[in-house]
Design an enzyme around this catalytic site. Sequence first.
Site, PDB file in Angstrom:
ATOM      1  N   ASP A  52      -1.211  -7.003  -8.421  1.00  7.42           N
ATOM      2  CA  ASP A  52      -1.188  -7.909  -7.275  1.00  7.42           C
ATOM      3  C   ASP A  52      -2.602  -8.127  -6.773  1.00  7.42           C
ATOM      4  O   ASP A  52      -3.388  -7.167  -6.671  1.00  7.42           O
ATOM      5  CB  ASP A  52      -0.329  -7.324  -6.147  1.00  7.42           C
ATOM      6  CG  ASP A  52       0.442  -8.396  -5.399  1.00  7.42           C
ATOM      7  OD1 ASP A  52       0.048  -9.569  -5.468  1.00  7.42           O
ATOM      8  OD2 ASP A  52       1.449  -8.058  -4.758  1.00  7.42           O
ATOM      9  N   HIS A  72      -6.906 -15.992  -4.917  1.00  2.92           N
ATOM     10  CA  HIS A  72      -5.963 -15.121  -4.214  1.00  2.92           C
ATOM     11  C   HIS A  72      -5.157 -14.238  -5.155  1.00  2.92           C
ATOM     12  O   HIS A  72      -4.277 -13.502  -4.694  1.00  2.92           O
ATOM     13  CB  HIS A  72      -5.016 -15.971  -3.362  1.00  2.92           C
ATOM     14  CG  HIS A  72      -5.697 -16.654  -2.219  1.00  2.92           C
ATOM     15  ND1 HIS A  72      -5.831 -16.083  -0.977  1.00  2.92           N
ATOM     16  CD2 HIS A  72      -6.319 -17.857  -2.141  1.00  2.92           C
ATOM     17  CE1 HIS A  72      -6.485 -16.904  -0.174  1.00  2.92           C
ATOM     18  NE2 HIS A  72      -6.792 -17.997  -0.858  1.00  2.92           N
TER      19      HIS A  72
END
Length: 733
Positions: free
Chosen positions: A380, A171
């Site tokens: 991110d 993730h």
Amino acid sequence: MRLLVVSNRLPVTVKRKSGGYEFQESAGGLVSGLSAYLDSMRGTPFTREEYVWVGWPGLAVGEESRGMVKSRLQEDFQAHPVFIPEYTMDAFYLGFCNKTIWPLFHYFPSLVAYEEDQWRCYREVNERFAEAVMEIARPDDIVWVQDYHLMLLPELLRARMPDLTIGFFLHIPFPSFEVFRLLPEEWRRGILTGLLGADLIGFHTHDYTQYFLRCVLRILGHEHTMGSIELEHRTVRADTFPMGIDFRKYAEAARSPEAEAERERLKPSLNGQRAIISVDRLDYTKGILNRLRAFERFLEENPDRHEQVMLVLIVVPSRIGVTDYREMKRQIDEAVGNINGRFGSICWTPIHYLYKFESLYPLAALYSLSDIALVTPLRDGMNLVAKEYIACRTDRTGVLILSEMAGAAKELGEAIIINPNDIGATANAIRDALDMPGVEQERRNNIMQERLIRYDVVRWAEDFIQKLSVSIREREHLQARLLSNSSRDRLLRDYRAASERLLLLDYDGTLVPFSPHPDQASPGHEVRELLDKLAAIPANEVVIISGRDRHTLERWLGELNIVIVAEHGAWIREKSGEWHPTAPVIPDWKLRLHPLLAMYADRLPGAFVEEKDYSLAWHYRMADPEQGSVRAKELMDELVHFTANINVQILPGNKVIEVRSAGINKGATGATLVPRRTFDFIFAAGDDWTDEDLFRVLPETAYSIKVGMGQSHARFNLRTYRQVRELVKDMTS
């Protein structure tokens, strides 16, 4: 079929209270996303049995209470706890996970700590997770491991239960090779090997997938084909699955009475100003300080906008035990104070700063009230805030300013995309967003909303599980071709019952492992003795059929009473010891192609050209794996173009490209060997696609063996050359 979700934390947190324990549902993007998927599966054929979520319960539980906590979690929350001592968990989570992996994978190498003790704790915790999973795992379970905390777990599970179906999803970003290689060799190899224990490895973006595949090539030497990596025993696939959100949940929350009440409460504080929303966890990767500098620049350059706009800055407390985070909190506090002090007035506060977690309905209200969302992380993996903002814009107005460093930028290209390090450009983007016409806002948001509706979090999870199911079917298909114990017994029975046997054996990769240099692959005592015993049996006709040159094979195997075929069939040596060419003349094309291959060898350190009578081989096993792969593709392209009018074949092999005269192949040679006698048993074994020519010409009753797990025309597969040796050894007993 049951799904085991394995993550660092359970979706429920256990806390001590009044001498006992209380159980609270946890928040977070991973928990809410996967919970939405698990809820969507209820009643479907996939979940005939309930799922189980495996993870740490949030605190160290004493031995005397573990049974009670485990029972409560299993009965009320479908969860299975992993109990870990507090010191070990701190060194694991606050240490290796957040002081090594997190900063490195987010491209902050100056913040990375390299502590051996923390690496040992990381391994220990992954081992504890493996033990916990094994407590409940069943052979037909699907295990889905989540995120960077557990990158060693897939291989640990594979070692304990080889046929278990395992998926892994990362993730956060996966870094480029130049960044990943900063890890000590043992750590980086351990992480990659751990991940390759999975059947399917998922990433948010194509870039992350390619970075991973490149690291696997550069560090472990495994090449891939369209994301599929062929290992010794199985195939692993790496693929891209951009995580979505529960779009309906956020859209409905924005329309809810609770959000409407919150909006009515907030509107007076806006006082007619236009709001810019910024929501992030306290983390140096989120670019919060850059964001504040950009807002400050905007105020400097646009004095006419003063008292017309406000920044609502929500920072969610995170990892307050980590020194770097405490220091960043101090810097944010100072920056907010300076900006408000410099530009604010009694009537206007430019930044409204909240250091707290906001629940769903207040957050949805803020999203729907804010004219702009400023989402500018420095790095991110995905960033779901950007998607949440778009989902809450039910009137399709509002402008998203999004960092190109966020994985979400690959999906939300209609946003205003900026580089968060470019303070001036970000300040300009704020101005442009404020000036964007409503029609243009609606056009952009309409496109993004439709995309997010189509690919929501449930679709993301379904795609991953479906792709994992495809991997399972492919693995089952290949395993069905493996030479089973019953097929092996039948093969040996037929062998012993036969009176005339033909045994066709490849050499490299079939009887011996591959070596860095061809000259280093000479047969040891074991192989010589094995072939000698096999050839001594009167009913056996033993043939070594290899791509090597005749002089090498003569030197290595010449004293044995066997038939030897060199250069894939260009030369054959009978048991009498005489070599005979099967092609009429030595080809003249070699003079034209040798300089081309030599030039590519010169351009790739470690590569070299091997010249044979009827072929040329360009070897690159000792070269840099990534550069070698690139150069090999370039050479293949040139050879295809250069040899268009030359009667040759180009054969890409295992770290080698070979060019040989057309019409010379193992199949043609096999076709001449099979009719020599009335063989009532034929056995053939080979490892690469040059052996496929041979497998194709053999009769259906022949026992043909492909070494490795790839697709083949052979009847059966064996995983390694060692298994071939064991099988041949049984033929001599």
